[in-house]
Design an enzyme around this catalytic site. Structure first.
Site, PDB file in Angstrom:
ATOM      1  N   MET A  93      21.416   8.546  18.676  1.00 23.98           N
ATOM      2  CA  MET A  93      21.592   7.303  17.939  1.00 23.98           C
ATOM      3  C   MET A  93      23.052   6.988  17.605  1.00 23.98           C
ATOM      4  SD  MET A  93      18.793   5.933  18.073  1.00 23.98           S
ATOM      5  CE  MET A  93      17.038   6.163  18.250  1.00 23.98           C
ATOM      6  N   ARG A  94      23.946   7.404  18.478  1.00 22.79           N
ATOM      7  CA  ARG A  94      25.352   7.048  18.297  1.00 22.79           C
ATOM      8  C   ARG A  94      25.811   6.227  19.494  1.00 22.79           C
ATOM      9  NH1 ARG A  94      28.658  10.132  15.041  1.00 22.79           N
ATOM     10  NH2 ARG A  94      30.500   9.860  16.352  1.00 22.79           N
ATOM     11  N   HIS A 112      15.822   3.590  26.941  1.00 23.72           N
ATOM     12  CA  HIS A 112      15.781   2.560  25.895  1.00 23.72           C
ATOM     13  C   HIS A 112      14.358   2.005  25.819  1.00 23.72           C
ATOM     14  CE1 HIS A 112      17.366  -0.574  23.294  1.00 23.72           C
ATOM     15  NE2 HIS A 112      16.613  -1.433  23.969  1.00 23.72           N
ATOM     16  N   ASP A 148      23.782  -0.826  25.647  1.00 21.66           N
ATOM     17  CA  ASP A 148      22.570  -0.945  26.470  1.00 21.66           C
ATOM     18  C   ASP A 148      22.738  -1.922  27.638  1.00 21.66           C
ATOM     19  OD1 ASP A 148      21.225   0.832  24.733  1.00 21.66           O
ATOM     20  OD2 ASP A 148      20.722  -0.812  23.381  1.00 21.66           O
TER      21      ASP A 148
HETATM   22  C1  GAR Z   1      12.808   6.835  22.081  1.00 21.49           C
HETATM   23  O1  GAR Z   1      11.860   5.806  21.930  1.00 21.49           O
HETATM   24  C2  GAR Z   1      14.049   6.306  22.779  1.00 21.49           C
HETATM   25  O2  GAR Z   1      13.764   5.364  23.763  1.00 21.49           O
HETATM   26  C3  GAR Z   1      14.777   5.680  21.626  1.00 21.49           C
HETATM   27  O3  GAR Z   1      14.610   6.575  20.564  1.00 21.49           O
HETATM   28  C4  GAR Z   1      13.369   7.259  20.723  1.00 21.49           C
HETATM   29  C5  GAR Z   1      13.630   8.742  20.667  1.00 21.49           C
HETATM   30  O4  GAR Z   1      12.434   9.451  20.664  1.00 21.49           O
HETATM   31  N1  GAR Z   1      16.149   5.478  21.918  1.00 21.49           N
HETATM   32  C6  GAR Z   1      16.852   4.453  21.468  1.00 21.49           C
HETATM   33  O5  GAR Z   1      16.384   3.590  20.749  1.00 21.49           O
HETATM   34  C7  GAR Z   1      18.306   4.445  21.920  1.00 21.49           C
HETATM   35  N2  GAR Z   1      18.950   3.288  21.437  1.00 21.49           N
HETATM   36  P1  GAR Z   1      12.409  11.000  21.006  1.00 21.49           P
HETATM   37  O6  GAR Z   1      13.466  11.652  20.099  1.00 21.49           O
HETATM   38  O7  GAR Z   1      11.039  11.439  20.644  1.00 21.49           O
HETATM   39  O8  GAR Z   1      12.728  11.163  22.454  1.00 21.49           O
END
Ligand code: GAR
Length: 216
Positions: A93-94, A112, A148
């Protein structure tokens, strides 16, 4: 076949990381995770990695507030120590900086939870629901310097149902994320992804659409 060395960046629960680990262990993915790095100390992802004897470290984002380049320079050092060939962001998340991108040009993937270029950024399952779109999904793309915006490798479409909540939609999208992330890594590992401007083509065999239809 050569196993591509993966460095995985995480912040949280790590279900995408788990899916990659499971596919490697099942022999479906010619890859090896050589390091997992979290910016959060208590990320469950770290525990998941260690259960599978994968080196997993926390590099605190707190020490690098306002110094994102310095943080990314530390990531590059850790990756280079392990000879990482491909960096996978899995719920990281960075926003990453040119320091990391220049060290791994066209060698950083992100997953994403929306059909880019629709709904970039955060809380995108809620954004898709609120907007009233009938389909959303997920995207694996190369990371460039935008948010993104990098070239798209593979997407999966998920219908939005009238009774969907953010949780139910997120869960259905997540199930597809777990499939397409490994599929994209596999194509990369096999050397079958060719970037032509914004387009990523699959060489030597079936197209992404064929592969998807054959392996729903
Ligand atoms: C996932 O849904 C991924 O697509 C999203 O965070 C979640 C992580 O889940 N990523 C983003 O939103 C990136 N901007 P996880 O830790 O269970 O893999």
């Amino acid at each position: 076949m050569h196993k591509v060395k993966l460095g995985v960046l995480v912040s949280g629960r790590g279900s995408n990381l788990q899916a990659i680990i499971d596919n490697i262990e099942k022999g479906l993915l010619p890859a090896e995770i050589v390091i997992v790095i979290s910016d959060q100390p208590d990320a469950y992802s770290l525990e998941r990695a260690r259960k599978h004897n994968i080196p997993a470290i926390h590099i605190s984002e707190k020490e690098y507030r306002g110094k994102r380049d310095d943080y990314d320079a530390v990531l590059v050092t850790e990756f280079q120590k392990k000879n990482v060939e491909l960096v996978c962001l899995a719920g990281f998340m960075r926003i990453i900086t040119p320091t990391l991108i220049k060290a791994y040009p066209n060698r950083i993937l992100n997953i994403h939870p929306a059909l880019l270029p629709a709904f970039p950024g955060l809380h995108v399952q809620k954004a898709a629901l609120d907007h009233g779109v009938k389909f959303s999904g997920c995207t694996v793309h190369f990371v460039d310097e935008g948010m993104d915006t990098g070239p798209i490798i593979i997407q999966a479409v998920v219908p939005i149902l009238d009774n969907d909540t953010v949780d139910s939609l997120s869960e259905r999208i997540l199930r597809q994320e777990h499939k397409i992330y490994s599929r994209a890594i596999k194509l990369y590992a096999e050397g079958r992804l060719k970037t032509d401007g914004r387009r990523v083509l699959v060489i030597g065999g079936k197209t992404i659409a064929d592969e998807f239809l054959l392996n729903p």
